[in-house]
Structures are given as structure tokens and as C-alpha cells.
Design an enzyme around this catalytic site. Sequence first.
Site, short mmCIF file in Angstrom:
data_model
loop_
_atom_site.label_atom_id
_atom_site.label_comp_id
_atom_site.label_asym_id
_atom_site.label_seq_id
_atom_site.Cartn_x
_atom_site.Cartn_y
_atom_site.Cartn_z
N GLU A 74 -10.77 -49.28 -29.14
CA GLU A 74 -10.44 -47.87 -28.85
C GLU A 74 -11.20 -47.32 -27.66
OE1 GLU A 74 -7.95 -46.83 -30.08
OE2 GLU A 74 -7.73 -47.21 -32.22
N HIS A 93 -15.25 -41.80 -34.52
CA HIS A 93 -13.86 -42.06 -34.94
C HIS A 93 -13.89 -42.76 -36.28
CE1 HIS A 93 -9.80 -43.43 -35.21
NE2 HIS A 93 -10.09 -44.69 -34.91
N HIS A 95 -11.49 -43.79 -40.12
CA HIS A 95 -10.24 -43.87 -40.88
C HIS A 95 -10.53 -43.34 -42.28
CE1 HIS A 95 -8.38 -47.37 -38.28
NE2 HIS A 95 -8.76 -46.32 -37.55
N TYR A 114 -12.48 -21.07 -43.91
CA TYR A 114 -13.16 -20.69 -42.66
C TYR A 114 -13.92 -21.84 -42.01
CZ TYR A 114 -17.72 -20.31 -45.03
OH TYR A 114 -18.87 -20.57 -45.71
N HIS A 156 -3.10 -42.82 -38.36
CA HIS A 156 -4.26 -43.55 -37.83
C HIS A 156 -5.58 -43.08 -38.42
CE1 HIS A 156 -6.13 -45.39 -33.91
NE2 HIS A 156 -7.00 -45.40 -34.90
N TYR A 210 -25.29 -19.75 -35.36
CA TYR A 210 -25.81 -20.35 -36.59
C TYR A 210 -26.14 -21.82 -36.35
CZ TYR A 210 -26.07 -21.58 -41.56
OH TYR A 210 -26.48 -22.00 -42.81
#
Length: 214
Positions: A74, A93, A95, A114, A156, A210
Site C-alpha cells: 500500500e 491503515h 482492516h 459527537y 477494504h 482539548y
Amino acid sequence: MSEQALREDIVAVAQAIDKAGFCPSKSGNVSARFGDGFLLTPSGLPYARTKPEDLIHVALDGTVLSGSRKPSSEWPFHVAIYKARPDAQAIVHTHSPRATALSCARRGIPAFHYMIALCGGADVRCADYATFGSPELAENAVRALEGRKAVLLANHGVIALGASLAGAHTIVAEVENLAGQYLDLLASGLEPVILDAAEMERVSAKFAGYGKVG
């Protein structure tokens, strides 16, 4: 931060997401900016066996600068995101199961809670499908990440970016949490109440003051 310390942090995050069950069958990858490019986890090596010296140094044109192993397949979307997003210092990344399940419906996550604002906007989009490791997937990811810090990849998984490795790690974990809550709501037959744009702007403003997560 020294190169060695950064390598150790990348491996620590990769092993943490693996232990969390976010990387079945050696899937997923982690990177962080370094020098004129970035350090990236290798292809096909179980995270439990990955060591700092196994990481690959990749330039922003995709050239391997150093490393004896093959970079993650990737790498094209890491290159594309770092080139398009100067704010991105790290990419995670995964899965992860529930976010990936939602991506297989090609459905993003709306502002039903939120905490969506942690991901950089009023929703988490689902990018159009493209074959893994392809330039098309990289283009789709960059497009869907515009104004966001996280995106689902259709059929994916998930990409999260951050101003630090810790930030990207936090966001990718929160996407999995939110995806699970959203799927539970849909499965129950209840209709999620979506927070409006004005409220999400208020939440985003509060998040800005924050801590420094993301």
C-alpha cells in the site's frame, strides 16, 4: 526524535493494532514522516516479529531509500497522502473488523455521535473502491480524506492520519469503535439521530482546545 526512536514507535503502534485484532492475516500498515520521505512497515512480515530495522525508508516519489525488505503493497497511498497533506505526520491503515464490515456496504459513518469530530469533520466518508496497492486507490483515498483525518476504503478497511503516530493510532481505534456502535444501531432497527452541522462545528472547536490528539 531520533530515527531509532521513530522506528521503535512505528513498530510499537503496528504491534498494538495487531494485538487489538485490527490486522488479520498480516494486513494493514503504519508509517511516519522521516527526512525527505517516510518510514513504512514491510510487506508480509507478521507484526509480532517486526523489528525497527525491518522498516523501509521510502521517498515521496516511491523510491526505496533504504531497507532490505519489500515495502507494504500500500505504499502508493502513503506517498499520495503525504504529498497532498502537509499536516499528516503519520498514517495508520487497518482492516479492523467492524469498520471493514461497514466499508463492505460502501457506507460511511455519519455524525450520530459527537466523537466523529475527532476524525476531522462531520462524517467519515467511504472512498470509492479500487484494487489494493493501486494508484487509483491512492487517488480515491486522498479525495475522500479532503478535510478529514480518517476514511473508510470500500471493501477494504480504514486509513487514519495524524499530526503524530499516537494521534493516528487514536483515530483509527475510534473509527472502529464508532463503526461498531453505528452497526449496532442499524442492526437494532433504530434510526440514528444525526447531529447537525452547527453542533459538529461547536464540537470541533472544543476539540481544538482539548489536548493535541490527531
